[in-house]
Motif scaffolding. Structure first.
Motif, PDB file in Angstrom:
ATOM      1  N   VAL A 145      54.048  48.463  17.914  1.00 40.15           N
ATOM      2  CA  VAL A 145      53.887  49.230  19.151  1.00 40.15           C
ATOM      3  C   VAL A 145      54.096  50.720  18.895  1.00 40.15           C
ATOM      4  O   VAL A 145      53.282  51.557  19.295  1.00 40.15           O
ATOM      5  CB  VAL A 145      54.855  48.730  20.243  1.00 40.15           C
ATOM      6  N   PHE A 146      55.167  51.073  18.214  1.00 38.93           N
ATOM      7  CA  PHE A 146      55.483  52.488  18.022  1.00 38.93           C
ATOM      8  C   PHE A 146      54.622  53.158  16.957  1.00 38.93           C
ATOM      9  O   PHE A 146      54.688  54.371  16.797  1.00 38.93           O
ATOM     10  CB  PHE A 146      56.971  52.675  17.754  1.00 38.93           C
ATOM     11  N   SER A 147      53.782  52.402  16.253  1.00 40.75           N
ATOM     12  CA  SER A 147      52.845  53.003  15.314  1.00 40.75           C
ATOM     13  C   SER A 147      51.475  53.230  15.958  1.00 40.75           C
ATOM     14  O   SER A 147      50.594  53.830  15.352  1.00 40.75           O
ATOM     15  CB  SER A 147      52.700  52.144  14.062  1.00 40.75           C
ATOM     16  N   MET A 148      51.308  52.787  17.193  1.00 40.88           N
ATOM     17  CA  MET A 148      50.033  52.971  17.901  1.00 40.88           C
ATOM     18  C   MET A 148      49.817  54.455  18.205  1.00 40.88           C
ATOM     19  O   MET A 148      50.747  55.163  18.624  1.00 40.88           O
ATOM     20  CB  MET A 148      50.022  52.169  19.201  1.00 40.88           C
ATOM     21  N   PRO A 149      48.582  54.961  18.013  1.00 40.49           N
ATOM     22  CA  PRO A 149      48.301  56.386  18.259  1.00 40.49           C
ATOM     23  C   PRO A 149      48.666  56.851  19.669  1.00 40.49           C
ATOM     24  O   PRO A 149      49.236  57.929  19.837  1.00 40.49           O
ATOM     25  CB  PRO A 149      46.799  56.500  18.014  1.00 40.49           C
ATOM     26  N   THR A 150      48.370  56.051  20.674  1.00 34.35           N
ATOM     27  CA  THR A 150      48.676  56.444  22.053  1.00 34.35           C
ATOM     28  C   THR A 150      50.177  56.597  22.259  1.00 34.35           C
ATOM     29  O   THR A 150      50.632  57.544  22.904  1.00 34.35           O
ATOM     30  CB  THR A 150      48.129  55.403  23.050  1.00 34.35           C
ATOM     31  N   GLN A 174      52.404  57.265  19.961  1.00 37.46           N
ATOM     32  CA  GLN A 174      52.838  58.454  19.211  1.00 37.46           C
ATOM     33  C   GLN A 174      52.441  59.739  19.921  1.00 37.46           C
ATOM     34  O   GLN A 174      53.234  60.676  20.004  1.00 37.46           O
ATOM     35  CB  GLN A 174      52.266  58.419  17.798  1.00 37.46           C
ATOM     36  N   GLU A 175      51.229  59.798  20.451  1.00 38.89           N
ATOM     37  CA  GLU A 175      50.769  60.990  21.169  1.00 38.89           C
ATOM     38  C   GLU A 175      51.623  61.272  22.398  1.00 38.89           C
ATOM     39  O   GLU A 175      51.855  62.422  22.752  1.00 38.89           O
ATOM     40  CB  GLU A 175      49.304  60.833  21.575  1.00 38.89           C
ATOM     41  N   ARG A 176      52.089  60.227  23.059  1.00 42.33           N
ATOM     42  CA  ARG A 176      52.913  60.397  24.257  1.00 42.33           C
ATOM     43  C   ARG A 176      54.391  60.554  23.922  1.00 42.33           C
ATOM     44  O   ARG A 176      55.226  60.637  24.807  1.00 42.33           O
ATOM     45  CB  ARG A 176      52.707  59.229  25.221  1.00 42.33           C
ATOM     46  N   GLU A 177      54.703  60.619  22.615  1.00 42.33           N
ATOM     47  CA  GLU A 177      56.080  60.829  22.143  1.00 42.33           C
ATOM     48  C   GLU A 177      57.044  59.825  22.782  1.00 42.33           C
ATOM     49  O   GLU A 177      58.085  60.190  23.321  1.00 42.33           O
ATOM     50  CB  GLU A 177      56.523  62.264  22.397  1.00 42.33           C
ATOM     51  N   MET A 178      56.672  58.553  22.692  1.00 43.46           N
ATOM     52  CA  MET A 178      57.496  57.502  23.282  1.00 43.46           C
ATOM     53  C   MET A 178      58.626  57.054  22.368  1.00 43.46           C
ATOM     54  O   MET A 178      59.498  56.307  22.789  1.00 43.46           O
ATOM     55  CB  MET A 178      56.624  56.304  23.666  1.00 43.46           C
ATOM     56  N   LEU A 179      58.622  57.506  21.125  1.00 45.24           N
ATOM     57  CA  LEU A 179      59.739  57.244  20.219  1.00 45.24           C
ATOM     58  C   LEU A 179      60.381  58.582  19.900  1.00 45.24           C
ATOM     59  O   LEU A 179      59.730  59.486  19.372  1.00 45.24           O
ATOM     60  CB  LEU A 179      59.269  56.576  18.925  1.00 45.24           C
ATOM     61  N   ILE A 180      61.635  58.733  20.294  1.00 44.84           N
ATOM     62  CA  ILE A 180      62.356  59.975  20.006  1.00 44.84           C
ATOM     63  C   ILE A 180      63.527  59.644  19.085  1.00 44.84           C
ATOM     64  O   ILE A 180      63.923  58.478  18.971  1.00 44.84           O
ATOM     65  CB  ILE A 180      62.856  60.662  21.294  1.00 44.84           C
ATOM     66  N   LYS A 181      64.070  60.651  18.476  1.00 49.37           N
ATOM     67  CA  LYS A 181      65.242  60.463  17.620  1.00 49.37           C
ATOM     68  C   LYS A 181      66.286  61.492  18.022  1.00 49.37           C
ATOM     69  O   LYS A 181      65.977  62.667  18.168  1.00 49.37           O
ATOM     70  CB  LYS A 181      64.866  60.605  16.152  1.00 49.37           C
ATOM     71  N   VAL A 182      67.500  61.022  18.252  1.00 45.64           N
ATOM     72  CA  VAL A 182      68.623  61.898  18.588  1.00 45.64           C
ATOM     73  C   VAL A 182      69.706  61.698  17.540  1.00 45.64           C
ATOM     74  O   VAL A 182      69.769  60.651  16.896  1.00 45.64           O
ATOM     75  CB  VAL A 182      69.181  61.617  20.005  1.00 45.64           C
ATOM     76  N   THR A 183      70.557  62.694  17.390  1.00 51.76           N
ATOM     77  CA  THR A 183      71.670  62.583  16.456  1.00 51.76           C
ATOM     78  C   THR A 183      72.867  62.017  17.181  1.00 51.76           C
ATOM     79  O   THR A 183      73.333  62.582  18.174  1.00 51.76           O
ATOM     80  CB  THR A 183      72.006  63.957  15.844  1.00 51.76           C
ATOM     81  N   HIS A 184      73.353  60.890  16.711  1.00 54.23           N
ATOM     82  CA  HIS A 184      74.506  60.223  17.303  1.00 54.23           C
ATOM     83  C   HIS A 184      75.737  60.574  16.465  1.00 54.23           C
ATOM     84  O   HIS A 184      75.647  60.643  15.242  1.00 54.23           O
ATOM     85  CB  HIS A 184      74.278  58.711  17.326  1.00 54.23           C
ATOM     86  N   PRO A 185      76.903  60.790  17.102  1.00 56.22           N
ATOM     87  CA  PRO A 185      78.084  61.246  16.356  1.00 56.22           C
ATOM     88  C   PRO A 185      78.631  60.245  15.337  1.00 56.22           C
ATOM     89  O   PRO A 185      79.305  60.652  14.393  1.00 56.22           O
ATOM     90  CB  PRO A 185      79.122  61.519  17.441  1.00 56.22           C
ATOM     91  N   THR A 186      78.351  58.960  15.501  1.00 51.89           N
ATOM     92  CA  THR A 186      78.914  57.991  14.555  1.00 51.89           C
ATOM     93  C   THR A 186      77.887  57.319  13.648  1.00 51.89           C
ATOM     94  O   THR A 186      78.237  56.886  12.559  1.00 51.89           O
ATOM     95  CB  THR A 186      79.696  56.878  15.292  1.00 51.89           C
ATOM     96  N   ILE A 187      76.634  57.224  14.092  1.00 54.00           N
ATOM     97  CA  ILE A 187      75.652  56.530  13.256  1.00 54.00           C
ATOM     98  C   ILE A 187      74.545  57.436  12.737  1.00 54.00           C
ATOM     99  O   ILE A 187      73.677  56.969  12.014  1.00 54.00           O
ATOM    100  CB  ILE A 187      75.044  55.320  13.991  1.00 54.00           C
ATOM    101  N   GLY A 188      74.568  58.693  13.090  1.00 61.44           N
ATOM    102  CA  GLY A 188      73.538  59.616  12.614  1.00 61.44           C
ATOM    103  C   GLY A 188      72.292  59.551  13.475  1.00 61.44           C
ATOM    104  O   GLY A 188      72.364  59.480  14.694  1.00 61.44           O
ATOM    105  N   GLU A 189      71.124  59.543  12.829  1.00 59.47           N
ATOM    106  CA  GLU A 189      69.865  59.553  13.567  1.00 59.47           C
ATOM    107  C   GLU A 189      69.648  58.222  14.279  1.00 59.47           C
ATOM    108  O   GLU A 189      69.715  57.159  13.667  1.00 59.47           O
ATOM    109  CB  GLU A 189      68.715  59.834  12.606  1.00 59.47           C
ATOM    110  N   LEU A 190      69.393  58.309  15.585  1.00 63.15           N
ATOM    111  CA  LEU A 190      69.247  57.119  16.418  1.00 63.15           C
ATOM    112  C   LEU A 190      67.879  57.135  17.096  1.00 63.15           C
ATOM    113  O   LEU A 190      67.586  58.050  17.861  1.00 63.15           O
ATOM    114  CB  LEU A 190      70.354  57.096  17.471  1.00 63.15           C
ATOM    115  N   PRO A 191      67.016  56.155  16.818  1.00 62.52           N
ATOM    116  CA  PRO A 191      65.723  56.098  17.505  1.00 62.52           C
ATOM    117  C   PRO A 191      65.896  55.541  18.922  1.00 62.52           C
ATOM    118  O   PRO A 191      66.631  54.576  19.132  1.00 62.52           O
ATOM    119  CB  PRO A 191      64.890  55.155  16.638  1.00 62.52           C
TER     120      PRO A 191
END
Length: 66
Positions: A7-12, A14-31
């Motif tokens: 699902v998250f590899s689909m062009p639509t 990705q274009e709509r930026e439906m997968l984001i990544k934030v930095t979490h204080p204990t686990i690092g990068e969190l999708p």
């Protein structure tokens, strides 16, 4: 049926930026799943990661006590 990776590899998606990544204080990068709302005049911002378990408990209880 598709899995999350498909699902998250689909062009639509990705274009709509439906997968984001934030930095979490204990686990690092969190999708995370991005907001489906896309408004050009008021774009969504992601300022904070999800809270840790119990992180805001004291604040919530203090507010309820008042």
């Amino acid at each position: 049926m598709q899995n999350f990776e498909q699902v998250f590899s689909m062009p639509t998606v990705q274009e709509r930026e439906m997968l984001i990544k934030v930095t979490h204080p204990t686990i690092g990068e969190l999708p995370l799943v991005g907001s489906p709302l896309k408004m050009s005049a008021t774009p969504v911002t992601y300022r904070l990661p999800p809270p840790l378990m119990g992180e805001h408990t004291d604040e919530v209880l203090r507010e309820l006590a008042n």
